[in-house]
Motif scaffolding. Sequence first.
Motif, PDB file in Angstrom:
ATOM      1  N   SER A   1       0.826  -1.210   0.000  1.00  0.00           N
ATOM      2  CA  SER A   1       0.000   0.000   0.000  1.00  0.00           C
ATOM      3  C   SER A   1       0.867   1.271   0.000  1.00  0.00           C
ATOM      4  O   SER A   1       0.524   2.261   0.625  1.00  0.00           O
ATOM      5  CB  SER A   1      -0.932  -0.021   1.204  1.00  0.00           C
ATOM      6  OG  SER A   1      -0.170  -0.116   2.401  1.00  0.00           O
ATOM      7  N   GLY A   2       1.988   1.196  -0.692  1.00  0.00           N
ATOM      8  CA  GLY A   2       2.903   2.340  -0.799  1.00  0.00           C
ATOM      9  C   GLY A   2       2.211   3.551  -1.422  1.00  0.00           C
ATOM     10  O   GLY A   2       1.162   3.436  -2.058  1.00  0.00           O
ATOM     11  N   LYS A   3       2.841   4.725  -1.240  1.00  0.00           N
ATOM     12  CA  LYS A   3       2.210   5.984  -1.662  1.00  0.00           C
ATOM     13  C   LYS A   3       1.974   6.065  -3.172  1.00  0.00           C
ATOM     14  O   LYS A   3       1.032   6.683  -3.640  1.00  0.00           O
ATOM     15  CB  LYS A   3       3.079   7.155  -1.215  1.00  0.00           C
ATOM     16  CG  LYS A   3       2.716   7.636   0.192  1.00  0.00           C
ATOM     17  CD  LYS A   3       3.499   8.880   0.526  1.00  0.00           C
ATOM     18  CE  LYS A   3       3.210   9.282   1.995  1.00  0.00           C
ATOM     19  NZ  LYS A   3       4.097  10.346   2.454  1.00  0.00           N
ATOM     20  N   SER A   4       2.872   5.430  -3.946  1.00  0.00           N
ATOM     21  CA  SER A   4       2.784   5.589  -5.401  1.00  0.00           C
ATOM     22  C   SER A   4       1.719   4.674  -6.021  1.00  0.00           C
ATOM     23  O   SER A   4       1.498   4.700  -7.219  1.00  0.00           O
ATOM     24  CB  SER A   4       4.145   5.296  -6.031  1.00  0.00           C
ATOM     25  OG  SER A   4       4.456   3.932  -5.818  1.00  0.00           O
ATOM     26  N   SER A   5       1.065   3.864  -5.203  1.00  0.00           N
ATOM     27  CA  SER A   5       0.095   2.907  -5.746  1.00  0.00           C
ATOM     28  C   SER A   5      -1.142   3.617  -6.303  1.00  0.00           C
ATOM     29  O   SER A   5      -1.634   4.580  -5.710  1.00  0.00           O
ATOM     30  CB  SER A   5      -0.328   1.924  -4.649  1.00  0.00           C
ATOM     31  OG  SER A   5      -1.339   1.100  -5.146  1.00  0.00           O
ATOM     32  N   PRO A   6      -1.633   3.151  -7.452  1.00  0.00           N
ATOM     33  CA  PRO A   6      -2.821   3.784  -8.030  1.00  0.00           C
ATOM     34  C   PRO A   6      -4.118   3.296  -7.365  1.00  0.00           C
ATOM     35  O   PRO A   6      -5.197   3.719  -7.752  1.00  0.00           O
ATOM     36  CB  PRO A   6      -2.772   3.339  -9.488  1.00  0.00           C
ATOM     37  CG  PRO A   6      -2.050   2.033  -9.466  1.00  0.00           C
ATOM     38  CD  PRO A   6      -1.118   2.059  -8.289  1.00  0.00           C
ATOM     39  N   PHE A   7      -4.014   2.397  -6.386  1.00  0.00           N
ATOM     40  CA  PHE A   7      -5.214   1.837  -5.746  1.00  0.00           C
ATOM     41  C   PHE A   7      -5.440   2.465  -4.379  1.00  0.00           C
ATOM     42  O   PHE A   7      -4.512   2.936  -3.734  1.00  0.00           O
ATOM     43  CB  PHE A   7      -5.080   0.316  -5.571  1.00  0.00           C
ATOM     44  CG  PHE A   7      -4.482  -0.381  -6.749  1.00  0.00           C
ATOM     45  CD1 PHE A   7      -4.946  -0.133  -8.036  1.00  0.00           C
ATOM     46  CD2 PHE A   7      -3.424  -1.284  -6.588  1.00  0.00           C
ATOM     47  CE1 PHE A   7      -4.376  -0.771  -9.125  1.00  0.00           C
ATOM     48  CE2 PHE A   7      -2.857  -1.915  -7.671  1.00  0.00           C
ATOM     49  CZ  PHE A   7      -3.318  -1.667  -8.954  1.00  0.00           C
ATOM     50  N   LYS A   8      -6.702   2.440  -3.944  1.00  0.00           N
ATOM     51  CA  LYS A   8      -7.013   2.762  -2.551  1.00  0.00           C
ATOM     52  C   LYS A   8      -6.793   1.488  -1.735  1.00  0.00           C
ATOM     53  O   LYS A   8      -7.054   0.389  -2.232  1.00  0.00           O
ATOM     54  CB  LYS A   8      -8.482   3.164  -2.425  1.00  0.00           C
ATOM     55  CG  LYS A   8      -8.778   4.611  -2.812  1.00  0.00           C
ATOM     56  CD  LYS A   8     -10.266   4.893  -2.740  1.00  0.00           C
ATOM     57  CE  LYS A   8     -10.751   5.034  -1.290  1.00  0.00           C
ATOM     58  NZ  LYS A   8     -12.203   5.402  -1.241  1.00  0.00           N
ATOM     59  N   PHE A   9      -6.326   1.631  -0.494  1.00  0.00           N
ATOM     60  CA  PHE A   9      -6.137   0.438   0.335  1.00  0.00           C
ATOM     61  C   PHE A   9      -6.993   0.536   1.589  1.00  0.00           C
ATOM     62  O   PHE A   9      -7.075   1.594   2.210  1.00  0.00           O
ATOM     63  CB  PHE A   9      -4.663   0.269   0.712  1.00  0.00           C
ATOM     64  CG  PHE A   9      -3.843  -0.307  -0.398  1.00  0.00           C
ATOM     65  CD1 PHE A   9      -3.646  -1.669  -0.486  1.00  0.00           C
ATOM     66  CD2 PHE A   9      -3.297   0.512  -1.382  1.00  0.00           C
ATOM     67  CE1 PHE A   9      -2.903  -2.210  -1.529  1.00  0.00           C
ATOM     68  CE2 PHE A   9      -2.563  -0.020  -2.431  1.00  0.00           C
ATOM     69  CZ  PHE A   9      -2.362  -1.389  -2.502  1.00  0.00           C
ATOM     70  N   GLU A  10      -7.666  -0.555   1.916  1.00  0.00           N
ATOM     71  CA  GLU A  10      -8.331  -0.665   3.212  1.00  0.00           C
ATOM     72  C   GLU A  10      -7.522  -1.683   4.000  1.00  0.00           C
ATOM     73  O   GLU A  10      -7.672  -2.893   3.823  1.00  0.00           O
ATOM     74  CB  GLU A  10      -9.778  -1.142   3.032  1.00  0.00           C
ATOM     75  CG  GLU A  10     -10.763  -0.083   2.599  1.00  0.00           C
ATOM     76  CD  GLU A  10     -10.972   1.030   3.631  1.00  0.00           C
ATOM     77  OE1 GLU A  10     -10.604   0.830   4.805  1.00  0.00           O
ATOM     78  OE2 GLU A  10     -11.464   2.104   3.222  1.00  0.00           O
ATOM     79  N   THR A  11      -6.616  -1.190   4.850  1.00  0.00           N
ATOM     80  CA  THR A  11      -5.728  -2.090   5.578  1.00  0.00           C
ATOM     81  C   THR A  11      -6.287  -2.340   6.982  1.00  0.00           C
ATOM     82  O   THR A  11      -6.515  -1.399   7.729  1.00  0.00           O
ATOM     83  CB  THR A  11      -4.319  -1.480   5.675  1.00  0.00           C
ATOM     84  OG1 THR A  11      -3.920  -1.061   4.359  1.00  0.00           O
ATOM     85  CG2 THR A  11      -3.313  -2.496   6.204  1.00  0.00           C
ATOM     86  N   PHE A  12      -6.542  -3.610   7.285  1.00  0.00           N
ATOM     87  CA  PHE A  12      -7.055  -3.921   8.628  1.00  0.00           C
ATOM     88  C   PHE A  12      -5.903  -4.435   9.493  1.00  0.00           C
ATOM     89  O   PHE A  12      -5.038  -5.176   9.019  1.00  0.00           O
ATOM     90  CB  PHE A  12      -8.206  -4.931   8.567  1.00  0.00           C
ATOM     91  CG  PHE A  12      -7.888  -6.194   7.855  1.00  0.00           C
ATOM     92  CD1 PHE A  12      -7.389  -7.304   8.545  1.00  0.00           C
ATOM     93  CD2 PHE A  12      -8.070  -6.315   6.478  1.00  0.00           C
ATOM     94  CE1 PHE A  12      -7.099  -8.475   7.882  1.00  0.00           C
ATOM     95  CE2 PHE A  12      -7.773  -7.490   5.807  1.00  0.00           C
ATOM     96  CZ  PHE A  12      -7.278  -8.580   6.510  1.00  0.00           C
ATOM     97  N   PRO A  13      -5.890  -4.030  10.780  1.00  0.00           N
ATOM     98  CA  PRO A  13      -4.762  -4.400  11.643  1.00  0.00           C
ATOM     99  C   PRO A  13      -4.837  -5.857  12.098  1.00  0.00           C
ATOM    100  O   PRO A  13      -5.917  -6.411  12.281  1.00  0.00           O
ATOM    101  CB  PRO A  13      -4.913  -3.453  12.840  1.00  0.00           C
ATOM    102  CG  PRO A  13      -6.354  -3.073  12.864  1.00  0.00           C
ATOM    103  CD  PRO A  13      -6.881  -3.177  11.472  1.00  0.00           C
ATOM    104  N   THR A  14      -3.678  -6.484  12.231  1.00  0.00           N
ATOM    105  CA  THR A  14      -3.558  -7.836  12.797  1.00  0.00           C
ATOM    106  C   THR A  14      -2.357  -7.841  13.733  1.00  0.00           C
ATOM    107  O   THR A  14      -1.417  -7.080  13.510  1.00  0.00           O
ATOM    108  CB  THR A  14      -3.299  -8.897  11.713  1.00  0.00           C
ATOM    109  OG1 THR A  14      -2.009  -8.638  11.136  1.00  0.00           O
ATOM    110  CG2 THR A  14      -4.353  -8.895  10.642  1.00  0.00           C
TER     111      THR A  14
END
Lengths: 445, 445
Positions: free
Chosen positions: A66-79
């Motif tokens: 989910s780096g800054k240059s990615s063209p996608f939105k990320f929904e990162t859930f914590p584990t």
Amino acid sequence: MSLKWMSLLLLIQVMYCFNAGSCGKVVVLPMEYSHWLNVKIILDELVQRGHEVTVLTSSAAVHVDSGKSSPFKFETFPTPLTTKEFERHFKHSVNIWTYEFPKYSIWKLYSKMQSMFEEHSDVLESLCKYMIFNEKLRKTLQESKFDVLLADPVVPCGRPTTILELMAKADIWLIRTYWDFDFPRPLLPNFEFVGGLHCKPAKPLPEEMEKFVQSSGDQGVVVFSLGSIVSNLTEERANTIASGLAQIPQKVLWRYEGPKPETLGSNTRLYKWIPQNDLLGHPKTKAFITHGGTNGVYEAIYHGVPMVGIPLFVDQPDNIARMKAKGAAVRLDFTRFSSEELINALKTVINNPFYKENAMKLSRIHHDQPVKPLDRAVFWVEFVMRHKGAKHLRPAVHDLNWFQYHSLDVIGFLLACVATAIFIFTRCCLFCCRKFPKSRKKKRE
Amino acid sequence: MSLKWMSLLLLIQVMYCFNAGSCGKVVVLPMEYSHWLNVKIILDELVQRGHEVTVLTSSAAVHVDSGKSSPFKFETFPTPLTTKEFERHFKHSVNIWTYEFPKYSIWKLYSKMQSMFEEHSDVLESLCKYMIFNEKLRKTLQESKFDVLLADPVVPCGRPTTILELMAKADIWLIRTYWDFDFPRPLLPNFEFVGGLHCKPAKPLPEEMEKFVQSSGDQGVVVFSLGSIVSNLTEERANTIASGLAQIPQKVLWRYEGPKPETLGSNTRLYKWIPQNDLLGHPKTKAFITHGGTNGVYEAIYHGVPMVGIPLFVDQPDNIARMKAKGAAVRLDFTRFSSEELINALKTVINNPFYKENAMKLSRIHHDQPVKPLDRAVFWVEFVMRHKGAKHLRPAVHDLNWFQYHSLDVIGFLLACVATAIFIFTRCCLFCCRKFPKSRKKKRE
């Protein structure tokens, strides 16, 4: 419909999301390593075409970046699991599969495999739970009103469900093979075979690499990689391979992150990373030593390069078996092959025109399609968005229970008819037998 | 693999010709009536793309026309049968099927059907013989060195062979349906579904016809045709239909060659020929009364027009059953329906939005394909020419005998293993039983 486990690894599921809203919102539940590399190609194309792509990923993700240059939105859930732990766990499973499984007898293998799968699925189940029971994430997803869900269901995760139920819900299945790689068999019309969607014409190599490749002269080069998971080997295996490679007339480019093997020849260079597709598409490339991952095999097919297959785990032995059957590869047994066997295998695929011809034949089949695999994959994702699913391709079999599927209701009914007919016939016979002797007797009287 | 007879009628076979020579030489073994109309569309496109097309036909051909303006070469072989006789024979079979079969009980129907099929196949077999045993024709064909054979194998004709053998030899099967029309089921990858390849956007109507259509106002028009074979009806049926049509608010365009029915209303016009596709694509068209031939049904799907189906013979009842199940048609029973039933059926499909919505849904599915059906058909014909076949799509099942196909060899081997194990085990037990009592006795002594 039955699908063996191996095939499942090659599937990407496109499901219609019931929260239909504005067009062009894609949510993705990806897998790690080569699976992510493959799905990412589709997502890049979807973004190019103006769609909004949201990737669901855990904080322990290895390759799903989910780096800054990615063209996608990320929904990162914590584990609680860290990336390092997750990666170590993956590599541990791979090591067991690669080095330990081949040692076991068939009887012991089964129990060892079971315990490895259990451990593996425990980790993935815990990740699944952190996603499913994350209330905030669930709310965000519900409010997002996605148009389509793209999932890679290697490890099923969701509602309580069965693998069959999950399969039945998918509108379109994008399969990571095509008939250059696979063998023809009956399939349902919502299966789209998009194998090799990541392959592209070769780009120029980095300057230093091009110089090394050109220095091989007419003998050409051999490209060697064991894929995105395996970058290291035991000392013994590394030395066996290196001493074999040292004795061939070709130059070798070997993707390898381990310590330099003692027997490494001057014709062999180690790289932590290679531009594999560009190398396989280079006119000097004579052969590809591969572990038989689908992505690598497809790059070899695309560019028509014969292979020496050293399958390690999961679907790799199956993939190499296919390439061998189609006459484009020779197979070596990873834990056992000697330097001589490696040399002979390379000599065979490089010097016997049979292998190059077959690799070129597969390449011609791959390139001669009415629509390119990536365009077909994107077409069907967009189709599901446009039509809110692809229900017209859904076979009625998904609505049958096992009783109906095997026509047991029909067979039961027919048997009941026959039984009734026999019963009535027997009764009638008995009735007649009893009646007629009496009437005869009466007549006589 | 099993395929029912009905499905066979919808198949066009593309076979690789073993006399491979220069590229782009196509030889065609077509069928009559609607089948020819369909294949001709592919042939026209092949000629457009620079291929040379040779059509094999008998001197008795009805629709397969070797007129001077044709873009195809014709190899016409002589037969004692005349076109008139051949046409009369066809229409005779159709009449039996349409008017006589519905009268019979299920028990009588079977024997009547058999005798009709025998008569029909006698005529076609004689035509086949005149082709096969024509030495001059055979020599011409051999010298022509064609690249591909396109055959419509409704009536198999050739070497001594079975239908299964003939099927196995085809490289590609072009199927005259698609998933707008058909129900999803498992299929082999050398089946290409190109239904509706003849459909085109509507062209303007002839002036007189356009005037009549426009005169219908908001009520619109109904298009009525029973296809290319049936152009005539019994007086009773014609009058029932005409009096029904006379009572609807729409104007009616009826393709009919018989004498004008007495009950014909002023809203109905008879035509010996209608531009069916252009009429179905006209914005004023509200419904289509059809016998359910594949070509007509596809034109209705293409333009999203709901149907009243009056199936007559062969695959027509099956086609209408599909359209009914998909909610785009109402079915009438040809020999029995009354004027009221016709009126009610038309009212239903015109006034109940359910039917128009479903017809439009099928139309949207039809138009939303990655490649148009005609382009796909031509692609695969050219593929077979380019690659001298499509052997990579040939399933291994064709090389198995029935014994292997049902895995009887494997089952037999496993049973033999079990039997041997049981035999050895029993023998061992018997041996032990005999030995041990003796040894015990010995110990006691």
